[in-house]
Design a protein around this motif. Structure first.
Motif, short mmCIF file in Angstrom:
data_model
loop_
_atom_site.label_atom_id
_atom_site.label_comp_id
_atom_site.label_asym_id
_atom_site.label_seq_id
_atom_site.Cartn_x
_atom_site.Cartn_y
_atom_site.Cartn_z
N THR A 192 7.64 15.31 -9.05
CA THR A 192 6.71 16.44 -9.15
C THR A 192 6.13 17.21 -8.18
O THR A 192 5.82 18.60 -8.39
CB THR A 192 5.53 16.01 -10.22
OG1 THR A 192 4.78 15.00 -9.25
CG2 THR A 192 6.05 15.20 -11.61
N MET A 193 6.13 16.75 -7.03
CA MET A 193 5.62 17.32 -5.95
C MET A 193 6.33 17.65 -4.74
O MET A 193 6.27 18.11 -3.45
CB MET A 193 4.41 16.81 -5.31
CG MET A 193 3.24 16.48 -6.37
SD MET A 193 1.86 15.49 -5.50
CE MET A 193 0.85 15.23 -6.86
N GLY A 194 7.62 17.11 -5.02
CA GLY A 194 8.67 17.48 -3.86
C GLY A 194 8.47 16.69 -2.70
O GLY A 194 8.59 17.04 -1.44
N ALA A 195 7.90 15.33 -2.89
CA ALA A 195 7.46 14.67 -1.83
C ALA A 195 8.70 13.78 -1.37
O ALA A 195 9.60 13.33 -2.09
CB ALA A 195 6.43 13.48 -2.08
N THR A 196 8.93 13.18 -0.14
CA THR A 196 9.74 12.49 0.37
C THR A 196 9.14 10.88 0.34
O THR A 196 8.22 10.82 0.70
CB THR A 196 10.35 12.69 1.79
OG1 THR A 196 10.77 13.75 1.79
CG2 THR A 196 11.28 11.72 2.28
N VAL A 197 9.92 10.18 0.07
CA VAL A 197 9.37 8.69 -0.43
C VAL A 197 10.16 7.71 0.73
O VAL A 197 11.48 7.58 0.75
CB VAL A 197 9.81 8.39 -1.66
CG1 VAL A 197 9.05 6.69 -1.83
CG2 VAL A 197 8.88 8.78 -2.68
N PRO A 227 -1.22 15.66 5.19
CA PRO A 227 -2.62 16.06 4.75
C PRO A 227 -2.46 16.90 3.53
O PRO A 227 -3.24 16.88 2.48
CB PRO A 227 -3.19 16.73 5.99
CG PRO A 227 -2.31 16.20 6.97
CD PRO A 227 -1.20 15.75 6.73
N SER A 228 -1.49 18.02 3.51
CA SER A 228 -1.69 18.85 2.52
C SER A 228 -1.22 18.17 1.23
O SER A 228 -1.58 18.48 -0.07
CB SER A 228 -0.48 20.03 2.52
OG SER A 228 0.70 19.45 2.67
N LEU A 229 -0.48 16.97 1.11
CA LEU A 229 0.02 16.59 -0.01
C LEU A 229 -1.24 15.66 -0.43
O LEU A 229 -1.17 15.36 -1.81
CB LEU A 229 1.09 15.40 0.16
CG LEU A 229 1.88 14.96 -0.81
CD1 LEU A 229 2.59 15.81 -1.71
CD2 LEU A 229 3.02 13.65 -0.24
N ARG A 230 -2.47 15.19 0.18
CA ARG A 230 -3.39 14.58 -0.44
C ARG A 230 -4.36 15.32 -1.23
O ARG A 230 -4.87 14.81 -2.02
CB ARG A 230 -4.28 14.18 1.15
CG ARG A 230 -3.62 13.38 2.05
CD ARG A 230 -4.59 12.99 3.19
NE ARG A 230 -5.74 12.35 2.91
CZ ARG A 230 -5.93 11.14 2.58
NH1 ARG A 230 -5.13 10.14 2.60
NH2 ARG A 230 -7.19 10.58 1.98
N HIS A 252 5.53 5.13 1.85
CA HIS A 252 5.04 6.47 2.68
C HIS A 252 5.53 7.64 1.81
O HIS A 252 6.61 7.75 1.48
CB HIS A 252 5.50 6.62 4.01
CG HIS A 252 4.68 5.56 4.83
ND1 HIS A 252 3.95 5.78 5.85
CD2 HIS A 252 5.17 4.19 4.99
CE1 HIS A 252 3.51 4.87 6.46
NE2 HIS A 252 4.39 3.76 5.92
N LEU A 253 4.55 8.53 1.69
CA LEU A 253 4.74 9.68 0.91
C LEU A 253 4.35 10.96 1.91
O LEU A 253 3.54 10.91 2.52
CB LEU A 253 3.78 10.02 -0.23
CG LEU A 253 3.83 8.96 -1.37
CD1 LEU A 253 2.62 9.04 -2.44
CD2 LEU A 253 5.10 9.02 -2.06
N LYS A 259 0.92 -1.39 -0.12
CA LYS A 259 -0.04 0.05 0.08
C LYS A 259 0.78 1.30 0.05
O LYS A 259 1.99 1.28 0.65
CB LYS A 259 -0.73 0.18 1.18
CG LYS A 259 -1.88 -1.24 1.38
CD LYS A 259 -2.72 -1.23 0.17
CE LYS A 259 -3.64 -2.55 0.27
NZ LYS A 259 -4.46 -2.75 -0.93
N ILE A 260 0.21 2.29 -0.56
CA ILE A 260 0.64 3.72 -0.67
C ILE A 260 0.18 4.43 0.72
O ILE A 260 -1.12 4.34 0.79
CB ILE A 260 0.70 4.38 -1.89
CG1 ILE A 260 1.55 3.82 -2.93
CG2 ILE A 260 1.26 5.79 -1.64
CD1 ILE A 260 1.23 4.13 -4.47
N VAL A 261 0.84 5.08 1.56
CA VAL A 261 0.41 5.88 2.62
C VAL A 261 0.88 7.38 2.08
O VAL A 261 1.93 7.31 2.04
CB VAL A 261 0.72 5.29 3.81
CG1 VAL A 261 0.16 6.15 4.92
CG2 VAL A 261 0.44 3.90 4.17
#
Length: 186
Positions: free
Chosen positions: A170-175, A144-147, A183-184, A138-140
């Motif tokens: 594209t969103m500057g998320a950490t994986v 909240p702002s990333l959602r 986890h994002l 699963k991806i988690v």
């Protein structure tokens, strides 16, 4: 994943969609109607191809060929016809069923049949929910702002690491990954 039971009898062809989504291509047979049951929602084929996706509060019906009739159990006299190229969300307690032309959205909605997820401005939360339907891992989303961020693109439903990498870029998320989850976060 989908949970479907099929009952083929001499006088009827019944499908119970207990969970998930299914696409049907049905040969017309006036003597043996083909009826999909998704909770209290019913969809009857009239020589057609269509999909039904069960939701907690009703069912999405998408028609790619021909015509279906849909109604809510107990309201058989208020059937609504949905023609090819149209869609409807049929609520479990619908008094009136509204039909909408779908434009190109039916092909996008049915991309799962070829193992793809096509997104055109849907939220990351929606994208993750769709991907999680098809995968044990699963991806988690931890932020909240990333959602609420929107996603555009074509993704393979079985390539979660590639999806997470695209979100990272594209969103500057950490994986952060482990064998069970990706986890994002921000």
């Amino acid at each position: 994943m989908s949970d479907v039971a099929v009952i083929m009898a001499q006088e009827r062809r019944d499908v119970k969609l207990r969970d998930g989504e299914a696409w049907f291509q049905v040969a017309h047979d006036r003597d043996r109607p083909f009826i999909v049951e998704a909770g209290p929602v019913r969809v009857q084929a009239v020589g057609t191809a269509f999909s039904v996706r069960r939701r907690t509060d009703g069912a999405d019906v998408l028609v790619t060929e021909g015509v279906v009739e849909t109604w809510v159990e107990g309201r058989e006299n208020t059937r609504t016809r949905i023609e090819a190229g149209s869609r409807s969300f049929v609520a479990n307690n619908a008094q009136l069923i509204k039909v909408q032309p779908s434009g190109g959205s039916i092909d996008r909605s049915l991309a799962w049949r070829t193992g793809e997820l096509v997104l055109n401005g849907e939220s990351l939360a929606y994208a993750v929910e769709e991907l999680n339907r098809y995968n044990a891992r699963k991806i988690v989303i931890d932020s909240p702002s990333l959602r609420r961020e929107t996603v555009i693109g074509y993704f393979r439903i079985d390539q979660l690491d590639s999806f997470a990498q695209a979100i990272s870029v594209t969103m500057g998320a950490t994986v952060h990954s482990n064998p069970d989850e990706i986890h994002l976060s921000r």
